[in-house]
Design a protein around this motif. Structure first.
Motif, short mmCIF file in Angstrom:
data_model
loop_
_atom_site.label_atom_id
_atom_site.label_comp_id
_atom_site.label_asym_id
_atom_site.label_seq_id
_atom_site.Cartn_x
_atom_site.Cartn_y
_atom_site.Cartn_z
N MET A 1 0.74 -1.14 -0.03
CA MET A 1 0.03 0.02 -0.02
C MET A 1 1.01 1.31 -0.02
O MET A 1 1.93 1.29 0.85
N SER A 2 0.51 2.20 -0.91
CA SER A 2 1.25 3.43 -0.99
C SER A 2 0.90 4.21 0.16
O SER A 2 -0.03 4.33 0.61
N VAL A 3 1.70 5.27 0.02
CA VAL A 3 1.51 6.41 0.99
C VAL A 3 -0.07 7.15 0.76
O VAL A 3 -0.77 7.45 1.52
N GLY A 4 0.04 7.35 -0.46
CA GLY A 4 -1.00 7.96 -1.16
C GLY A 4 -2.48 7.10 -0.73
O GLY A 4 -3.44 7.85 -0.47
N GLU A 5 -2.32 5.93 -0.97
CA GLU A 5 -3.45 5.00 -0.50
C GLU A 5 -3.77 4.92 0.89
O GLU A 5 -5.01 4.96 1.25
N VAL A 6 -2.72 5.05 1.62
CA VAL A 6 -3.12 5.11 3.16
C VAL A 6 -3.66 6.53 3.41
O VAL A 6 -4.60 6.44 4.21
N LYS A 7 -3.32 7.51 2.92
CA LYS A 7 -4.13 8.98 3.01
C LYS A 7 -5.43 8.78 2.78
O LYS A 7 -6.27 9.27 3.32
N ILE A 8 -5.73 8.08 1.52
CA ILE A 8 -7.15 7.91 1.15
C ILE A 8 -7.96 7.25 2.25
O ILE A 8 -8.97 7.65 2.60
N ALA A 9 -7.28 6.06 2.57
CA ALA A 9 -7.93 5.25 3.62
C ALA A 9 -8.04 6.09 4.99
O ALA A 9 -9.38 5.84 5.68
N LEU A 10 -7.30 6.85 5.31
CA LEU A 10 -7.23 7.61 6.47
C LEU A 10 -8.41 8.66 6.50
O LEU A 10 -9.16 8.89 7.40
N ARG A 11 -8.38 9.26 5.48
CA ARG A 11 -9.36 10.38 4.86
C ARG A 11 -11.02 9.74 5.04
O ARG A 11 -11.93 10.11 5.70
N ALA A 12 -10.97 8.65 4.51
CA ALA A 12 -12.30 7.79 4.62
C ALA A 12 -12.64 7.32 6.05
O ALA A 12 -13.84 7.55 6.57
N ALA A 13 -11.49 7.11 6.92
CA ALA A 13 -11.94 6.61 8.06
C ALA A 13 -12.34 7.93 9.09
O ALA A 13 -13.31 7.79 9.95
N ARG A 70 -15.24 8.40 21.80
CA ARG A 70 -14.66 7.66 20.93
C ARG A 70 -14.61 7.88 19.52
O ARG A 70 -13.65 8.01 18.74
N PHE A 71 -15.74 8.22 19.20
CA PHE A 71 -15.89 8.93 17.60
C PHE A 71 -15.03 10.10 17.62
O PHE A 71 -14.31 10.19 16.43
N VAL A 72 -15.25 11.22 18.38
CA VAL A 72 -14.36 12.40 18.34
C VAL A 72 -12.86 12.01 18.30
O VAL A 72 -12.25 12.63 17.51
N ASN A 73 -12.36 11.18 19.29
CA ASN A 73 -10.88 10.71 19.50
C ASN A 73 -10.40 10.25 18.08
O ASN A 73 -9.37 10.40 17.64
N THR A 74 -11.27 9.10 17.51
CA THR A 74 -10.83 8.40 16.41
C THR A 74 -10.56 9.46 15.17
O THR A 74 -9.63 9.29 14.61
N ALA A 75 -11.44 10.30 15.08
CA ALA A 75 -11.23 11.28 13.94
C ALA A 75 -10.06 12.50 14.20
O ALA A 75 -9.15 12.61 13.45
N LYS A 76 -9.83 12.76 15.63
CA LYS A 76 -8.89 13.44 16.10
C LYS A 76 -7.57 12.94 15.75
O LYS A 76 -6.68 13.63 15.39
N HIS A 77 -7.34 11.82 16.31
CA HIS A 77 -6.07 11.13 16.14
C HIS A 77 -5.90 10.52 14.54
O HIS A 77 -4.35 10.62 14.33
N THR A 78 -6.80 10.16 14.03
CA THR A 78 -6.48 9.78 12.68
C THR A 78 -6.20 11.23 11.99
O THR A 78 -5.24 11.01 10.79
N THR A 79 -6.70 12.02 12.07
CA THR A 79 -6.31 13.61 11.49
C THR A 79 -4.95 13.64 11.75
O THR A 79 -4.22 14.23 10.98
N ARG A 80 -4.43 13.69 13.22
CA ARG A 80 -3.06 14.09 13.42
C ARG A 80 -2.23 13.07 12.81
O ARG A 80 -1.22 13.45 12.05
N TYR A 81 -2.55 11.65 12.50
CA TYR A 81 -1.55 10.85 11.77
C TYR A 81 -1.34 11.32 10.45
O TYR A 81 -0.43 11.23 9.75
N LEU A 82 -2.71 11.54 9.95
CA LEU A 82 -2.64 11.98 8.65
C LEU A 82 -1.94 13.28 8.08
O LEU A 82 -1.17 13.37 7.26
N ASN A 83 -2.00 14.11 9.12
CA ASN A 83 -0.92 15.39 9.04
C ASN A 83 0.30 15.18 9.20
O ASN A 83 1.20 15.76 8.51
N GLN A 84 0.74 14.02 9.92
CA GLN A 84 2.05 13.83 10.15
C GLN A 84 2.71 13.00 8.84
O GLN A 84 3.91 13.16 8.42
N LEU A 85 1.69 12.56 8.02
CA LEU A 85 2.27 11.84 6.68
C LEU A 85 2.54 12.91 5.80
O LEU A 85 3.39 12.50 4.82
#
Length: 86
Positions: A1-13, A70-85
């Motif tokens: 899985m490429s970084v681009g694909e990971v970003k797409i999956a993270l945005r979907a999450a 849990r919903f809020v934190n999932t979006a928050k932490h996933t956004t942080r990870y996406l930004n780090q990428l």
């Protein structure tokens, strides 16, 4: 899985978490109203089954805010990870 694909999956999450929170909030509002109506009707009952239902409703109500977080934190932490990428 490429970084681009990971970003797409993270945005979907992130979007799924946001939508899940919205659905949960709407359901919680309806459940709160229904619980209040049930409590008003059954308030003075001493029946064991009614007491059991009241306890179950109280237990479910206690889970609303943790579940919402849990919903809020999932979006928050996933956004942080996406930004780090990047």
């Amino acid at each position: 899985m490429s970084v681009g694909e990971v970003k797409i999956a993270l945005r979907a999450a992130i979007e799924a978490a946001r939508q899940g929170k919205e659905v949960f909030d709407r359901a919680s509002t309806v459940a709160t109203a229904a619980t209040a109506a049930a409590e008003a009707i059954l308030n003075d009952s001493r029946d064991e089954d009614v007491r059991a239902v009241q306890q179950a409703l109280a237990a479910a109500s206690a889970e609303v805010e943790p579940t919402r977080r849990r919903f809020v934190n999932t979006a928050k932490h996933t956004t942080r990870y996406l930004n780090q990428l990047g």
